[in-house]
Enzyme design. Structure first.
Site, PDB file in Angstrom:
ATOM      1  N   GLY A  14       0.868  -1.185   0.000  1.00 37.12           N
ATOM      2  CA  GLY A  14       0.000   0.000   0.000  1.00 37.12           C
ATOM      3  C   GLY A  14       0.903   1.233   0.000  1.00 37.12           C
ATOM      4  N   ALA A  15       0.582   2.182  -0.889  1.00 37.97           N
ATOM      5  CA  ALA A  15       1.499   3.293  -1.131  1.00 37.97           C
ATOM      6  C   ALA A  15       1.910   4.026   0.160  1.00 37.97           C
ATOM      7  CB  ALA A  15       0.855   4.263  -2.115  1.00 37.97           C
TER       8      ALA A  15
ATOM      9  N   ARG B   8      10.491  -0.792  -4.353  1.00 40.96           N
ATOM     10  CA  ARG B   8       9.316  -0.990  -5.216  1.00 40.96           C
ATOM     11  C   ARG B   8       9.190   0.248  -6.107  1.00 40.96           C
ATOM     12  NH1 ARG B   8       3.822  -3.217  -2.979  1.00 40.96           N
ATOM     13  NH2 ARG B   8       3.575  -3.772  -5.171  1.00 40.96           N
TER      14      ARG B   8
ATOM     15  N   GLN C 167      -5.530  -8.739  -2.599  1.00 39.45           N
ATOM     16  CA  GLN C 167      -5.571  -7.737  -1.517  1.00 39.45           C
ATOM     17  C   GLN C 167      -7.008  -7.383  -1.124  1.00 39.45           C
ATOM     18  OE1 GLN C 167      -3.570  -7.566  -4.176  1.00 39.45           O
ATOM     19  NE2 GLN C 167      -1.697  -6.439  -3.781  1.00 39.45           N
TER      20      GLN C 167
ATOM     21  N   ASP D 272      -1.328   4.742  -6.451  1.00 38.73           N
ATOM     22  CA  ASP D 272       0.100   4.588  -6.145  1.00 38.73           C
ATOM     23  C   ASP D 272       0.932   5.734  -6.693  1.00 38.73           C
ATOM     24  OD1 ASP D 272      -1.135   1.704  -6.182  1.00 38.73           O
ATOM     25  OD2 ASP D 272       0.602   1.725  -4.847  1.00 38.73           O
TER      26      ASP D 272
ATOM     27  N   ASN E 261      -2.840   2.627 -10.247  1.00 37.15           N
ATOM     28  CA  ASN E 261      -3.303   1.880  -9.076  1.00 37.15           C
ATOM     29  C   ASN E 261      -3.224   0.398  -9.444  1.00 37.15           C
ATOM     30  OD1 ASN E 261      -4.403   1.863  -6.345  1.00 37.15           O
ATOM     31  ND2 ASN E 261      -6.276   1.077  -7.262  1.00 37.15           N
ATOM     32  N   LYS E 262      -3.585  -0.446  -8.502  1.00 39.07           N
ATOM     33  CA  LYS E 262      -3.483  -1.898  -8.688  1.00 39.07           C
ATOM     34  C   LYS E 262      -4.061  -2.342 -10.032  1.00 39.07           C
ATOM     35  CE  LYS E 262      -1.830  -4.214  -6.556  1.00 39.07           C
ATOM     36  NZ  LYS E 262      -0.419  -4.558  -6.890  1.00 39.07           N
TER      37      LYS E 262
HETATM   38  C1  RUB Z   1      -1.620  -1.338  -3.423  1.00 37.51           C
HETATM   39  C2  RUB Z   1      -2.565  -0.523  -4.195  1.00 37.51           C
HETATM   40  C3  RUB Z   1      -3.411   0.423  -3.381  1.00 37.51           C
HETATM   41  C4  RUB Z   1      -2.708   1.747  -3.331  1.00 37.51           C
HETATM   42  C5  RUB Z   1      -3.427   2.698  -2.411  1.00 37.51           C
HETATM   43  O1  RUB Z   1      -0.808  -2.156  -4.211  1.00 37.51           O
HETATM   44  O2  RUB Z   1      -2.628  -0.516  -5.385  1.00 37.51           O
HETATM   45  O3  RUB Z   1      -4.661   0.614  -3.952  1.00 37.51           O
HETATM   46  O4  RUB Z   1      -1.385   1.548  -2.909  1.00 37.51           O
HETATM   47  O5  RUB Z   1      -2.668   2.922  -1.292  1.00 37.51           O
HETATM   48  P1  RUB Z   1       0.175  -3.203  -3.468  1.00 37.51           P
HETATM   49  P2  RUB Z   1      -2.913   4.172  -0.346  1.00 37.51           P
HETATM   50  O6  RUB Z   1      -0.695  -4.061  -2.621  1.00 37.51           O
HETATM   51  O7  RUB Z   1       0.834  -3.920  -4.603  1.00 37.51           O
HETATM   52  O8  RUB Z   1       1.141  -2.367  -2.665  1.00 37.51           O
HETATM   53  O9  RUB Z   1      -4.115   3.843   0.447  1.00 37.51           O
HETATM   54  O10 RUB Z   1      -1.673   4.229   0.445  1.00 37.51           O
HETATM   55  O11 RUB Z   1      -3.122   5.368  -1.208  1.00 37.51           O
END
Ligand code: RUB
Length: 363
Positions: free
Chosen positions: A50-51, A87, A202, A243, A253-254
């Site tokens: 998560g970013a 990453r 996720q 992200d 994003n994902k």
């Molecule tokens: C995570 C992902 C989340 C964003 C949002 O990908 O895509 O939607 O990171 O994060 P991974 P935030 O699981 O591959 O890290 O809530 O921090 O903006």
């Protein structure tokens, strides 16, 4: 550190403790991170993800680097740059590491112990600021939910989300999930469609776990279901995290987010991205061309993890051994498909003009 929910905290020895997201929802385990190298590994192997949280662990990684290096600036820099590369897509990681490094250079004259303390405090500050930012996102997002309900005269609300952008992804209440938590607080009758989010699931593993813990009504759906639900008027709004968001509003994003945005556009379903300012990359204009997209191991596609009939966690292969697989971690949703951005400064159109107007002081 502030906050009710925590994906990370410091222990009595001032080591970083994180929830090991690889084992959720079946086991709640923690990992103690004592060195910069361990913080890098935790990011790369998705113990944390998560970013926002990647950024936090990166920031604490720089603090741990200062401890490993006993204040040696060159060594801190070398370790931090390795963390920065762990990453590629989420820009919050380089944003947080760069902020920590800038402070390191500024305070280079300090004794080792004072420098270490200063960097620890700064990493805590970044996490605390995220708590404030996500609370603002919660409020602005819930206002939008209320406006949509009012304009459409509906008394219950169905939101679709992709991946996990809750408190596991950014302290303290997430980005995409923050308005949902706030809507619950406001007594709104809300239901969430949770995309399972293959290949690492996720949504099924993390978002559904978070929503269950919070007592929010939700249904997990296979990733391909959203378009059908939208055609059947079963989705009032799509909201995801991000992200990396370009200055034009193009949003990474994902993987799979883009397809949801296309389906939303075709069905006139509002599609929002929720993000803190640290997720913008103001250097990038054309997100599709310029945002680096992580490619991860093909094993994440070929194997799946779950509970077997004995209640034990097991990983099984779901693809023939002779087949190859390709695993792009993210995709980019062009700004034209995005209804708006929900930020800690309020609603912002996904256009270069609106983003420049609202965030000009950061560019
Ligand atoms: C995570 C992902 C989340 C964003 C949002 O990908 O895509 O939607 O990171 O994060 P991974 P935030 O699981 O591959 O890290 O809530 O921090 O903006």
């Amino acid at each position: 550190m502030r906050g009710k929910y925590r994906a990370l905290w410091l222990d009595k020895d001032e080591n970083l403790v994180v929830l090991d997201q690889r084992f959720l929802p079946f086991e709640e385990k923690t990992v103690v991170i004592e060195t910069a190298k361990q913080s890098l590994e935790a990011i790369a192997n998705m113990t944390v993800r998560g970013a926002g949280v990647i950024g936090n662990v990166g920031a604490f990684g720089v603090y741990l680097a200062s401890r490993d290096a006993n204040g040696d600036i060159d060594k801190i820099e070398e370790l931090s740059k390795e963390i920065r590369e762990s990453r590629p897509t989420a820009v919050n990681l380089s944003w947080a590491v760069d902020r920590m490094l800038a402070l390191t250079y500024k305070k280079r004259a300090l004794e080792a112990s004072a420098l270490i303390e200063t960097l620890k405090d700064e990493a805590i500050k970044i996490a605390d600021e995220d708590c404030i930012r996500t609370q603002k996102i919660a409020e602005y997002g819930a206002d939008i939910i209320e406006e949509i309900m009012l304009s459409r005269g509906i008394d219950s609300f169905n939101i679709l989300t992709h991946c996990n952008a809750g408190w596991l992804a950014i302290v303290d209440s997430g980005t995409a999930l923050a308005p949902i938590y706030e809507a619950q607080k406001r007594g709104i009758n809300i239901h969430v469609w949770v995309d399972e989010t293959r290949p690492r699931n996720q949504g099924a593993n993390l978002t559904a776990w978070e929503l269950s813990k919070a007592g929010i009504e939700h249904t997990v759906i296979a990733d391909n279901t959203g378009g059908h639900l939208m055609q059947q008027s079963m989705v009032d709004m799509v909201i995801t995290g991000a992200d990396r968001v370009a200055r034009s509003g193009d949003s990474a994003n994902k993987i799979g987010t883009y397809l949801k945005a296309l389906a939303a556009k075709d069905n006139s379903v509002p599609f929002y991205i929720a993000l803190p300012a640290s997720t913008f990359d103001f250097e990038i204009i054309d997100g599709v061309e310029e945002i680096p997209i992580e490619i991860r191991s093909e094993d994440e596609v070929k194997f799946i993890r779950g509970l077997n009939s004995n209640g034990e966690v097991e990983e099984i292969q779901i693809v023939h051994s002779s087949s190859s697989a390709l695993n792009y971690g993210f995709d980019v949703t062009p700004a034209r498909l995005i209804t708006g951005l929900i930020t800690e400064r309020g609603y912002c159109e996904a256009t270069i003009e609106a983003i420049t107007d609202m965030f000009g002081d950061l560019i």
